[in-house]
Design an enzyme around this catalytic site. Structure first.
Site, PDB file in Angstrom:
ATOM      1  CG  ASP A 123     -13.100 -22.489 -48.266  1.00 43.11           C
ATOM      2  OD1 ASP A 123     -12.581 -23.721 -47.939  1.00 43.11           O
ATOM      3  OD2 ASP A 123     -13.358 -21.461 -47.133  1.00 43.11           O
ATOM      4  CG  ASP A 178      -9.571 -22.848 -42.175  1.00 44.08           C
ATOM      5  OD1 ASP A 178      -9.201 -23.495 -43.157  1.00 44.08           O
ATOM      6  OD2 ASP A 178     -10.568 -22.719 -41.912  1.00 44.08           O
TER       7      ASP A 178
END
Length: 494
Positions: A123, A178
């Protein structure tokens, strides 16, 4: 292809060793492994908030009392692969702030390799403003140096156009922020990912984030669009719902091997947009055997006809083309026009090849998408008035359905017809078996979206109450109902 827990658990208490093992078990038991799903991946919150004195990551002993290697070993024992999560920053993305990999790349990569990790999602949180390419390349080099094949998923959110630099660094790269379980977010992500087709190739993929199929925020029609578009875009297919409790309609979508074959096609081409106007979007994807996958998507709020041509889809000139519907499994032929009436937020997906074909007159079981059970004449009886229901598919003559050129739906090798009782045309009308007589109440239309409508009424053949689990048991009657896009109105030619 695989699973990631984040969309269904986040950092909740249910994210633990038992859940991960249960997912691995379910992959095998419910046929997902056989369909191609391989990776069982952990997301954030698997570690303690602090490294140990040696600087190593420590698995949370409450969530994972036997450690991460034991979980990886269990996943491997099922013939599957195991994935883990970290962030290219000082901490991960969860509010609790778990240790990130920045400055610990070699140590972490070696630790993960020793545990048997096969996949890393890396991430972009808490990155201290450091150069993204440098951060991600450092971890990529560390993973390669372990000598263990580890799929490297760069989760950089598209912030620094990773499609321009990530292909030699990792195996996939996030192109957007996301996803969440809403139509607007899902289709918005598709719009951002679609123009990047030129950057995708075998071993290096645009990643529009995980699947939301089965999490409950979208309709069955929208989930079919979600899955169709991800396959058309050659995207990773990571299940984001709790597959241990998945409904039959969720499994029907996730296990559609014809759609999966488009996603996994060895040519590795991402589909491209042919046309987009007024919310009607056509995509085409070149396949290794010369076929084309074509998606007709209706992003508007009402039913619309979406059209293109074989030529526009990239097919060579020919007298006729075979359209294989990847959701209903019906086969039709066309001289060149590829068109369908598509419900709101729906997608019709065809595999198109040169040639001809037709499902008319052929015999198939008709499988309900909401139950994975077959249209069935109760008790294998042939008496006029016998109830038409759903039942476990068993290959019986009372489940052998043939749609004729006259629109009849015949059972028992063509001797009996499915009809609407007493020519009724209202929602809730009874569907039964009767001697074939050519009446309009015995005429049906198999539609490109997988629905079957009564010619006389225009209503859909519906599993009564099949929008709820209790309505999908053996013996549930069929009826006419207003078409609504539910999985209990979707039929698949077996």
């Amino acid at each position: 292809m695989g699973f990631n827990n984040w969309n269904t658990t986040g950092c909740g208490a249910q994210f633990n060793e038992a859940m991960v093992k249960g997912v691995a078990d379910t992959f095998v038991e419910k046929g997902l492994k056989d369909a191609g799903y391989t990776y069982v991946n952990l997301d954030d919150c698997w570690a303690l908030p602090q490294r140990n004195a040696a600087g190593n990551l420590v698995p949370d002993p409450v969530r994972f009392p036997n450690g991460i290697k034991a979980v990886a070993d269990y996943v491997h024992s099922k013939g599957l692969k195991f994935g883990l999560y970290s962030s290219a920053g000082t901490k991960t993305c969860a509010n609790e702030g778990f240790p990130g990999g920045l400055g610990y790349e070699t140590k972490d990569a070696n630790q993960w390799a020793s545990w048997g990790v096969d996949y890393l999602k890396y991430d972009n949180c808490n990155n201290t403003g450091a150069d993204a390419q440098t951060r991600y390349k450092t971890m990529g080099d560390a993973l390669k140096a372990t000598g263990r094949p580890i799929l490297y998923s760069i989760c950089e959110w598209g912030s620094n156009s990773p499609w321009n630099w990530a292909p030699p660094v990792g195996n996939s790269w996030r192109t957007t922020g996301d996803i969440n379980d809403t139509w607007s977010t899902m289709i918005g992500i598709a719009h951002k990912n679609q123009p990047l087709a030129q950057y995708a190739k075998p071993g290096a993929w645009n990643d529009p984030d995980m699947l939301e199929v089965g999490n409950g925020g979208m309709t069955d029609t929208e989930y079919r669009t979600h899955f169709s578009l991800w396959a058309q875009m050659a995207a990773p297919l990571l299940i984001g719902s709790d597959i241990r409790t998945a409904s039959a309609q969720t499994l029907t979508i996730l296990e559609n091997r014809d759609v999966i074959a488009v996603d996994q096609d060895p040519l590795g081409k991402q589909g491209t947009v042919v046309s987009s106007s007024g919310g009607l979007v056509v995509m085409t994807k070149q396949l290794a055997n010369g076929d084309r996958s074509v998606t007709l998507t209706n992003e508007t709020s009402s039913t619309a006809t979406v059209s293109t041509t074989a030529s526009a889809a990239g097919l060579p000139g020919a007298a006729s083309y075979k359209l294989s519907n990847l959701w209903s499994k019906a086969v039709t032929s066309t001289s060149g026009t590829i068109s369908a009436s598509v419900p709101a937020h729906g997608t019709v997906m065809y595999r198109v090849s040169v040639g001809t074909g037709s499902s008319i007159g052929t015999t198939h079981p008709l499988i309900s998408a909401s139950s994975q059970r077959c249209l069935d004449a109760e008790g294998a009886r042939t008496t006029p008035g016998t109830k038409i229901e759903i039942w476990d598919c068993n290959g019986g003559a009372n489940q052998a359905a043939a749609l004729t050129s006259a629109g009849e739906l015949r059972l028992y090798n063509g001797t009996q017809c499915v009809e609407v009782h007493e020519n009724a045309t209202t929602p809730g009308s009874v569907v039964q078996l009767w001697t074939c007589n050519g009446g309009t109440n015995q005429q049906w239309k198999l539609n490109p979206d997988g629905t079957i409508t009564g010619v006389q009424s225009g209503l859909c053949l519906d599993v009564t109450g099949g929008d709820k689990p209790a309505g999908n048991v053996n013996g549930t009657a069929l009826e006419l109902w207003t078409c609504n896009g539910g999985a209990n109105q979707q039929w698949i030619l077996g």
